[in-house]
Scaffold this active site. Structure first.
Site, PDB file in Angstrom:
ATOM      1  N   HIS A   1       5.745  -2.926  -8.637  1.00 58.16           N
ATOM      2  CA  HIS A   1       5.285  -1.538  -8.508  1.00 58.16           C
ATOM      3  C   HIS A   1       5.765  -0.823  -7.266  1.00 58.16           C
ATOM      4  O   HIS A   1       5.391   0.320  -7.040  1.00 58.16           O
ATOM      5  CB  HIS A   1       3.752  -1.485  -8.511  1.00 58.16           C
ATOM      6  CG  HIS A   1       3.149  -1.679  -9.855  1.00 58.16           C
ATOM      7  ND1 HIS A   1       2.909  -0.628 -10.702  1.00 58.16           N
ATOM      8  CD2 HIS A   1       2.772  -2.792 -10.514  1.00 58.16           C
ATOM      9  CE1 HIS A   1       2.384  -1.092 -11.829  1.00 58.16           C
ATOM     10  NE2 HIS A   1       2.288  -2.403 -11.734  1.00 58.16           N
TER      11      HIS A   1
ATOM     12  N   LYS B   1       0.339  13.539 -15.594  1.00 63.39           N
ATOM     13  CA  LYS B   1      -0.922  14.225 -15.930  1.00 63.39           C
ATOM     14  C   LYS B   1      -0.775  15.729 -15.731  1.00 63.39           C
ATOM     15  O   LYS B   1      -1.266  16.527 -16.522  1.00 63.39           O
ATOM     16  CB  LYS B   1      -2.071  13.683 -15.070  1.00 63.39           C
ATOM     17  CG  LYS B   1      -2.329  12.191 -15.238  1.00 63.39           C
ATOM     18  CD  LYS B   1      -3.278  11.660 -14.146  1.00 63.39           C
ATOM     19  CE  LYS B   1      -3.177  10.155 -14.007  1.00 63.39           C
ATOM     20  NZ  LYS B   1      -3.773   9.664 -12.740  1.00 63.39           N
TER      21      LYS B   1
ATOM     22  N   LYS C   1      -3.115  12.469  -4.455  1.00 60.61           N
ATOM     23  CA  LYS C   1      -2.621  11.096  -4.540  1.00 60.61           C
ATOM     24  C   LYS C   1      -3.023  10.398  -3.250  1.00 60.61           C
ATOM     25  O   LYS C   1      -3.478  11.048  -2.315  1.00 60.61           O
ATOM     26  CB  LYS C   1      -1.100  11.066  -4.709  1.00 60.61           C
ATOM     27  CG  LYS C   1      -0.352  11.994  -3.725  1.00 60.61           C
ATOM     28  CD  LYS C   1       1.150  12.013  -3.949  1.00 60.61           C
ATOM     29  CE  LYS C   1       1.594  12.869  -5.101  1.00 60.61           C
ATOM     30  NZ  LYS C   1       2.167  12.102  -6.197  1.00 60.61           N
ATOM     31  N   ARG C   2      -2.871   9.065  -3.191  1.00 60.30           N
ATOM     32  CA  ARG C   2      -3.154   8.395  -1.944  1.00 60.30           C
ATOM     33  C   ARG C   2      -2.333   9.031  -0.815  1.00 60.30           C
ATOM     34  O   ARG C   2      -1.215   9.501  -1.046  1.00 60.30           O
ATOM     35  CB  ARG C   2      -2.835   6.902  -2.045  1.00 60.30           C
ATOM     36  CG  ARG C   2      -3.852   6.117  -2.866  1.00 60.30           C
ATOM     37  CD  ARG C   2      -5.244   6.193  -2.256  1.00 60.30           C
ATOM     38  NE  ARG C   2      -5.310   5.486  -1.017  1.00 60.30           N
ATOM     39  CZ  ARG C   2      -5.849   4.280  -0.842  1.00 60.30           C
ATOM     40  NH1 ARG C   2      -6.388   3.645  -1.862  1.00 60.30           N
ATOM     41  NH2 ARG C   2      -5.864   3.713   0.342  1.00 60.30           N
TER      42      ARG C   2
ATOM     43  N   LYS D   1       4.821   9.539   0.615  1.00 62.02           N
ATOM     44  CA  LYS D   1       4.462  10.598  -0.334  1.00 62.02           C
ATOM     45  C   LYS D   1       4.587  11.989   0.310  1.00 62.02           C
ATOM     46  O   LYS D   1       4.570  13.005  -0.369  1.00 62.02           O
ATOM     47  CB  LYS D   1       3.057  10.374  -0.873  1.00 62.02           C
ATOM     48  CG  LYS D   1       2.941   9.142  -1.810  1.00 62.02           C
ATOM     49  CD  LYS D   1       1.505   8.950  -2.289  1.00 62.02           C
ATOM     50  CE  LYS D   1       1.291   7.720  -3.157  1.00 62.02           C
ATOM     51  NZ  LYS D   1       1.665   7.902  -4.567  1.00 62.02           N
TER      52      LYS D   1
ATOM     53  N   THR E   1       2.230   8.546 -11.700  1.00 64.37           N
ATOM     54  CA  THR E   1       1.658   8.885 -12.997  1.00 64.37           C
ATOM     55  C   THR E   1       0.912  10.212 -12.892  1.00 64.37           C
ATOM     56  O   THR E   1       0.710  10.887 -13.904  1.00 64.37           O
ATOM     57  CB  THR E   1       0.676   7.803 -13.495  1.00 64.37           C
ATOM     58  OG1 THR E   1      -0.228   7.475 -12.435  1.00 64.37           O
ATOM     59  CG2 THR E   1       1.426   6.558 -13.938  1.00 64.37           C
TER      60      THR E   1
HETATM   61  C1  LIG Z   1      -3.224   9.224 -11.547  1.00 63.02           C
HETATM   62  C2  LIG Z   1      -4.020   8.862 -10.366  1.00 63.02           C
HETATM   63  C3  LIG Z   1      -3.392   8.334  -9.232  1.00 63.02           C
HETATM   64  C4  LIG Z   1      -1.894   8.157  -9.124  1.00 63.02           C
HETATM   65  O1  LIG Z   1      -1.331   9.351  -8.611  1.00 63.02           O
HETATM   66  P1  LIG Z   1       0.192   9.384  -8.112  1.00 63.02           P
HETATM   67  O2  LIG Z   1       0.443  10.835  -7.864  1.00 63.02           O
HETATM   68  O3  LIG Z   1       1.014   8.875  -9.240  1.00 63.02           O
HETATM   69  O4  LIG Z   1       0.276   8.566  -6.900  1.00 63.02           O
HETATM   70  C5  LIG Z   1      -4.176   8.006  -8.137  1.00 63.02           C
HETATM   71  N1  LIG Z   1      -5.508   8.188  -8.147  1.00 63.02           N
HETATM   72  C6  LIG Z   1      -6.146   8.712  -9.221  1.00 63.02           C
HETATM   73  C7  LIG Z   1      -7.620   8.901  -9.166  1.00 63.02           C
HETATM   74  C8  LIG Z   1      -5.433   9.051 -10.369  1.00 63.02           C
HETATM   75  O5  LIG Z   1      -6.079   9.546 -11.415  1.00 63.02           O
END
Ligand SMILES: *Cc1c(COP(=O)(O)O)cnc(C)c1O
Length: 791
Positions: free
Chosen positions: A338, A638, A526-527, A532, A634
């Protein structure tokens, strides 16, 4: 649900409510009503669950081992997948119960950090929905990831004891408990099974989460002797193992306990598989067919201890020869990588391994010896074998163990899988190219569209004239027919406005900040991590702020920049980025000169439940990682599925999003992986700083006193990282300054183009119509066909 079933459901619900509470309906609390609803739904699921289990007993199954399952809430999702969401909501409303209030009683099952854990949750939903026998195995952490509050602009962490009021979605299965043996400790692993309801198909799979418990609650003799603490010491030590999810995202911590945790759930899961195999195939004493019925997908390096554990159980407990046991393991294990960040590729020292499981360490050394012999026999020198070694010095390289023993290694987006072959695991790729493959991530459309965005869901169903797209997301392509239909584009815009209004209300309630729901919603959730690059976004906001201060009449579409995300508690710089976002928000939001044009919000405690409200409301999806660093992402999917345009680098799955929906319908910026590789050795961030006035202006503002970090040194740290070479390396590790100009220009273009509402809506619709590829149904079917060979 027909009328009859609805009445039966209502009766059952009332019966449960009264049985649980011993109260009359009027006296029951919202919590009572929530509990009774869980109970009723679990009752409804029960029969299908038992039938599903029975049906696949003697079939080949896939097992998804993951240290994280970021599930979020289950109530709404289960109702959606059972196909009774609207009916139950209506029913409760008829009874005078506010469904949304009930829903808020559920805590998120936040048993994961971020993308990796959420992927596991999307996968089990998709597998059940595609009628695949996939069994999830994980850990039932008593404390999910911490709750984040922002106080004074700083992240503050609080405990997240999500099961303190019970857990309505699990069944404890004492009869399947296992004993897990560490070097000097033994604990009970007790499984809690959660039903994984397939989408409107009667299938219910199982997610089995293990909880660590002592053999006895307390030591009577010690208690009697007034040694109260000692009397429960063993209990505490056992419970410690599954007490917390380590909230470190891609950095290592908590060493011994963490490795114990990993071995704990791997051992329990392997024992479970072997025990059930012996129950269902009692004739196969030599385990010759074990691999025919099992394939185990290892979600990142965390569950790799399952490899020596399987060998151990086969050899020590079932009398199989080591060579034969290893041959079985060769056919059973597949590994998903990952991340390319070196610090996340786990390496465990001998002393830790020895303390957790001396026998597994022995087996690992035995496997390494075999590897060395094989390579030597083929003429490799010691030095040439080095990159493949599982054991070097006193370190065990978990990824090498998984690649050597396993039969499949996959990355999670095209570009990421290519980087694994070219760089991260290039030696392995040369040796075993046939093991390498790609499985681009996906998301479940049930949670991230059907549940999170009812309005858009109804719109799509109406336009396509069917709701079959919920199971076959590629059908969204049919929306392309409406790309030039102004009425339809208007309809889309009005739905987006509704979701933006809803988010504005939610943010006002939760953060106390009023935002203009007609402004652009530009969202980065995101984190928090340097790669990032939330700080690139923030620096650009500072730039806009300065520009608007100088020229209040600037032609600029009002924008609300929204951030959300947790920083690992020990990650100093990420916490600095949070403080910076909040400090910029404080300054900007309190400046009347710019206030009708610019707003900045950092939402607290970003999690699945907050995400469900943010994605549908977004106009712009910020996916601005340094090219080559984000394996897939991911969140980007979304956003796309909910009609937001991607502002992103050529990184992770962004590449495929641009391919599917067209780069011209999104906003790509920044250097590519190849461009960065070319300048890596000569990159001089200071030159960008000194030659570009805008860059100099924003970087200097970090230390000018304009933004205050309350003597935490957070901002000076970021300033230093950007322009001063850091301990031997270059400055600006993540190329913020390199990409700044490109980001700024692309933002300006987007800001202007947003005003052409029809054209913007057209791009959104184009993205939705081409989001089908990013369904986790597609991903999971690829795993099933290419790796697992199950149908
Ligand atoms: C989808 C999701 C992530 C992943 O987000 P990325 O932008 O792909 O890092 C992290 N936390 C939550 C709560 C999510 O729903």
């Amino acid at each position: 649900m027909n009328k009859l079933v609805k009445e039966k459901f209502a009766d059952q619900y009332m019966e449960n409510l009264q049985r649980i509470t011993l109260k009359s309906f009027e006296d029951t609390s919202d919590k009572d009503r929530y509990d009774a609803l869980c109970d009723t739904i679990m009752g409804l699921i029960n029969q299908d669950w038992r039938r599903s289990k029975q049906k696949v007993r003697k079939e080949r199954k896939a097992y998804y081992l993951s240290a994280e399952f970021l599930i979020g809430r289950s109530l709404g999702n289960n109702l959606i997948n059972l196909g009774i969401y609207d009916e139950v909501k209506e029913l409760l409303n008829e009874m005078g119960i506010d469904f949304e209030e009930i829903e808020d009683y559920e805590d998120d099952a936040a048993l994961g950090n971020g993308g990796l854990g959420r992927l596991a949750a999307c996968f089990i939903d998709s597998a059940a929905s595609q009628k695949l026998s996939l069994y999830g195995y994980g850990v039932r952490y008593r404390e999910g990831i911490f709750k984040q509050a922002i106080e004074n602009g700083f992240q503050v962490e609080y405990g997240d004891s999500w099961i303190k009021d019970g857990d309505g979605w699990s069944i404890r299965v004492d009869s399947d408990a296992k004993i897990v043996k560490f070097r000097d400790q033994q604990v009970k692993a007790v499984p809690y099974d959660m039903p994984v309801v397939g989408f409107e198909n009667g299938v219910v799979n199982t997610l089995r989460l293990w909880q660590s418990e002592p053999f006895r609650e307390f030591d009577f003799a010690k208690f009697n002797n007034f040694e109260y603490d000692d009397a429960v010491a063993e209990k505490n030590r056992a419970e410690d193992i599954t007490r917390v999810l380590y909230p470190n995202d891609m950095q290592r911590a908590g060493k011994l306990l963490r490795l114990k945790q990993q071995y704990f759930f791997c051992s329990a899961s392997i024992q479970d598989m072997v025990e059930k195999y012996k129950r269902d195939f009692p004739e196969d004493l030599k385990f010759e067919n074990f691999a025919r019925y099992h394939v185990i997908q290892l979600n990142d390096t965390h569950p790799i201890m399952a490899i020596p554990e399987l060998v151990r159980v086969l050899v020590d407990e079932n009398g199989i020869y080591f060579e034969d046991a290893l041959a079985i393991a060769n056919k059973v294990f597949a590994f998903t990588n990952h991340t390319v960040l070196q610090e996340a590729l786990e390496k465990w020292s001998f002393d830790l391994m020895e303390e957790v499981s001396p026998r597994c360490l022995e087996i690992v050394e035995q496997i390494d010896k075999k590897l060395v012999k094989e390579f030597k026999d083929r003429g490799f020198s010691d030095k040439a074998i080095d990159p493949y070694r599982i054991v070097t010095g006193d370190l065990v390289h978990m990824a090498n163990l998984a690649i050597y023993v396993g039969f499949s290694v996959n990355g999670v987006a095209e570009i990421h899988s290519q980087i694994l072959k070219d760089d991260t695991f290039k030696e392995w790729y040369k040796e075993s190219p046939e093991k390498f493959n790609n499985k681009t991530n996906g998301i479940t459309p049930r949670r991230w569209l059907v549940y999170a965005n009812r309005e858009l869901t109804n719109f799509i169903t109406e336009k396509l004239g069917t709701d079959a797209w919920k199971k076959d997301l590629a059908m969204l392509k049919g929306l392309e027919k409406f790309l030039d239909d102004e009425k339809v584009l208007d309809e889309f815009l009005s739905i987006k406005q509704t979701k933006k209004d809803q988010l504005a209300k939610y943010i006002l309630e939760n953060e106390g900040i009023k935002i203009d729901s007609h402004s652009i919603y530009d969202i980065q959730i995101k984190r928090i991590h340097e790669y990032k690059r939330q700080h690139l976004n923030i620096l650009h906001i500072i730039h806009l702020y300065h520009k608007l201060k100088k020229n209040p009449d600037l032609d600029f579409t009002p924008t609300t920049f929204i951030f959300g995300g947790k920083a690992a508690p020990g990650y100093f710089r990420a916490k600095g980025m949070i403080k910076l976002a909040n400090e910029v928000a404080r300054v900007v939001n309190n400046d009347k000169d710019v206030n009708d044009k610019l707003k900045v919000v950092f939402v607290q405690n970003y999690r699945v439940t907050y995400a469900e409200k943010l994605f549908p409301a977004a106009d712009v999806s910020e996916q601005i990682s340094t090219a080559g660093k984000e394996a897939s992402g991911t969140g980007n999917m979304k956003f796309m599925l909910n009609g937001a345009l991607t502002l992103g680098t050529l990184d992770g799955a962004n590449v495929e999003i641009f391919e599917e929906a067209g780069e011209e319908n999104n906003y790509r910026f920044g250097a590519t992986v190849e461009e960065l590789a070319e300048i890596a050795d000569s990159y001089n961030a200071f030159e960008y700083y000194s030659k570009d006035e805008d860059i100099k202006d924003v970087v200097d503002s970090l230390v000018s006193g304009e933004f205050k970090d309350q003597d935490s040194y957070y901002f000076l740290d970021i300033y230093n990282e950007l322009i001063k070479p850091q301990n031997g390396g270059r400055a600006d590790q993540y190329y913020l300054l390199k990409d700044f100009a490109s980001y700024k220009e692309t933002q300006a273009k987007l800001n202007k183009e947003f005003r052409n509402r029809k054209e913007w809506a057209r791009k959104c619709l184009k993205n939705i119509a081409n989001a089908g590829f990013f369904s986790s149904d597609r991903t999971i079917l690829e795993y099933a066909d290419d790796i697992w060979k199950i149908d």
